[in-house]
Design a protein around this motif. Structure first.
Motif, short mmCIF file in Angstrom:
data_model
loop_
_atom_site.label_atom_id
_atom_site.label_comp_id
_atom_site.label_asym_id
_atom_site.label_seq_id
_atom_site.Cartn_x
_atom_site.Cartn_y
_atom_site.Cartn_z
N ASP A 10 4.19 1.03 -0.88
CA ASP A 10 4.45 0.21 0.39
C ASP A 10 3.86 -1.17 0.36
N ALA A 11 3.22 -1.49 -0.74
CA ALA A 11 2.25 -2.95 -1.03
C ALA A 11 3.22 -4.13 -0.74
N PRO A 12 2.84 -4.97 -0.02
CA PRO A 12 3.43 -6.35 -0.16
C PRO A 12 3.66 -6.84 -1.58
N ALA A 13 4.61 -7.62 -1.67
CA ALA A 13 4.76 -8.20 -3.05
C ALA A 13 3.51 -8.91 -3.73
N TRP A 14 2.74 -9.72 -2.86
CA TRP A 14 1.52 -10.24 -3.68
C TRP A 14 0.47 -9.48 -4.01
N LEU A 15 0.55 -8.31 -3.37
CA LEU A 15 -0.69 -7.36 -3.80
C LEU A 15 -0.13 -6.46 -4.85
N GLN A 16 1.08 -6.17 -5.10
CA GLN A 16 1.69 -5.59 -6.22
C GLN A 16 1.43 -6.45 -7.47
N ASP A 17 1.64 -7.66 -7.28
CA ASP A 17 1.45 -8.69 -8.40
C ASP A 17 -0.08 -8.57 -8.61
#
Length: 422
Positions: A10-17
């Motif tokens: 469920d993490a936003p894209a910036w956090l997954q990156d």
């Protein structure tokens, strides 16, 4: 492979990156080694011998009996077992909010993103920061509203001592709005001696004229490893007071950084380290003066017995334009054994004008004249030496504002004192 299996869907894209980069950075760099200057005196043998597992998902943690008596009875307490909160979150005053990282993204995403992305994860020196970032979803966020006095909050850290040795991670964000105040007390101690390692990253933002009093007490078993990284960014007129006490632990390393971003910000960092047996204690302090008229003090004491080893590196950097800054550094150490060792290095970098700066570091033995004087007053040689070594560290306990807490820590310091060789 264990790191690659960690998921946060469920993490936003910036956090997954961010987490993906951290995994890649660790895979390429591995653990620190002695060719890395920042880890030159702190080997990884204890962790490598421990061969810990990384945190397992959905672990059922039972906290009954895991924590010793609270340092602040009847005050709000957050219980952290193996790096995760257990039990109910404490009731806090109005205007003070404690939430898990995912919930905090709803209201503070941009602020948390800025803090998370400031943590360097590249290279072997940052191996534990990279691993910690991979588990950032386990983090907690404490927010104090503008002008609110949050009072005292106790965070108790402990190892569960169940199963195989683990390397656990925790992240705590402290967001303090202008004019707010918080007394944060951390206590690292397990009721049952346990083999384990813990990496904690604490990131704090102090708004204008905010004040943080931070006390950290560590009294873990000789089989444990504790690695902490604390960064505080300070706006204009803000005040940070930190007192740290290391009274146990097999391998303990603290990294403390204060960034004085606003005019007339002040930080006072102090600590006492008592080492015995084969313990290893490493403290690295860095204060960056980025704005005019800021002031800082570093005041650290060490007492070493047995075959223990201590490391201290204190750095202050006064940037161009930070005119009128004031810096004081002091690191003094007592060696009570012929086999104890202390490596200390103060550093000053000055690129501004009209600066006041002083620094000093000493490593030595007890003053025999002072020992003789106390013996003429009826004390035995052992009593005289113990009294002098305890007084050496009480120069730090006296800086704790809460007198009841200062007395409790003073008793713990006295109990931790190694025997002195005559």
């Amino acid at each position: 492979e264990q790191v690659q299996r960690v998921r946060f869907p469920d993490a936003p894209a910036w956090l997954q990156d961010l987490r993906s980069r951290a995994v890649t950075d660790f895979a390429h760099a591995g653990l620190p080694h002695r060719k890395i200057e920042a880890w030159k005196y702190t080997p990884m043998r204890r962790i490598e011998t421990m061969n810990p597992m990384l945190p397992a998902a959905d672990t059922d943690l039972r906290h009954e009996g895991a924590f010793p008596e609270a340092l602040l009875p009847e005050k709000p307490a957050l219980l952290m077992l193996d790096g995760e909160p257990v039990g109910a979150l404490p009731d806090l005053p109005e205007g003070v909010t404690l939430m898990d990282f995912q919930a905090a993204l709803d209201n503070h995403e941009e602020r948390l993103r800025g803090l998370a992305e400031q943590v360097d994860t590249a290279g072997p020196a940052q191996a534990f920061a990279a691993l910690n970032t991979t588990y950032i979803h386990r983090g907690l966020v404490l927010h104090v509203d503008e002008g609110v006095d949050a009072g005292e909050l106790l965070v108790q850290w402990a190892f569960s001592g169940t199963g195989a040795a683990r390397l656990d991670f925790a992240r705590l964000f402290v967001l303090m709005e202008p004019g707010s105040k918080l007394d944060l007390v951390e206590h690292f101690e397990s009721s049952v001696p346990a083999i384990g390692a813990l990496s904690v990253i604490l990131q704090t933002e102090l708004g204008e004229n905010a004040r943080l009093n931070h006390v950290r007490v560590q009294r873990e078993s000789d089989e444990s490893v504790l690695l902490t990284s604390t960064t505080v960014r300070q706006a204009a007129g803000s005040h940070l007071a930190y007192q740290g006490f290391d009274l146990g632990g097999g391998l303990v390393r603290h990294e403390l950084q204060a960034v004085l971003d606003g005019e007339a910000a002040h930080c006072d960092l102090s600590g006492a380290c008592v080492l015995d047996g084969s313990r290893h204690g490493d403290t690295r302090v860095c204060v960056d003066h980025e704005a005019p008229g800021c002031s800082s003090e570093q005041f650290f004491r060490g007492v070493l017995g047995g075959k223990s080893r201590g490391v201290f590196n204190g750095r202050a950097m006064i940037a161009e334009g930070a005119d009128g800054s004031s810096v004081q550094q002091s690191n003094a150490n007592l060696l009570l054994s012929r086999l104890a060792e202390m490596d200390t290095k103060p550093e000053l970098e000055i690129y501004a004008d009209e600066v006041e700066a002083s620094h000093g570091a000493t490593v030595g033995q007890l003053d025999e004249t002072a020992v003789f004087y106390l013996r003429t007053r009826g004390l035995s040689e052992a009593e005289a030496r113990r009294l002098l070594t305890a007084a050496f560290c009480h120069a730090v306990t006296s800086r704790v504002e809460n007198q009841g807490l200062a007395e409790s820590i003073g008793s713990m310091v006295d109990a931790a004192m190694p025997e002195s060789e005559s």
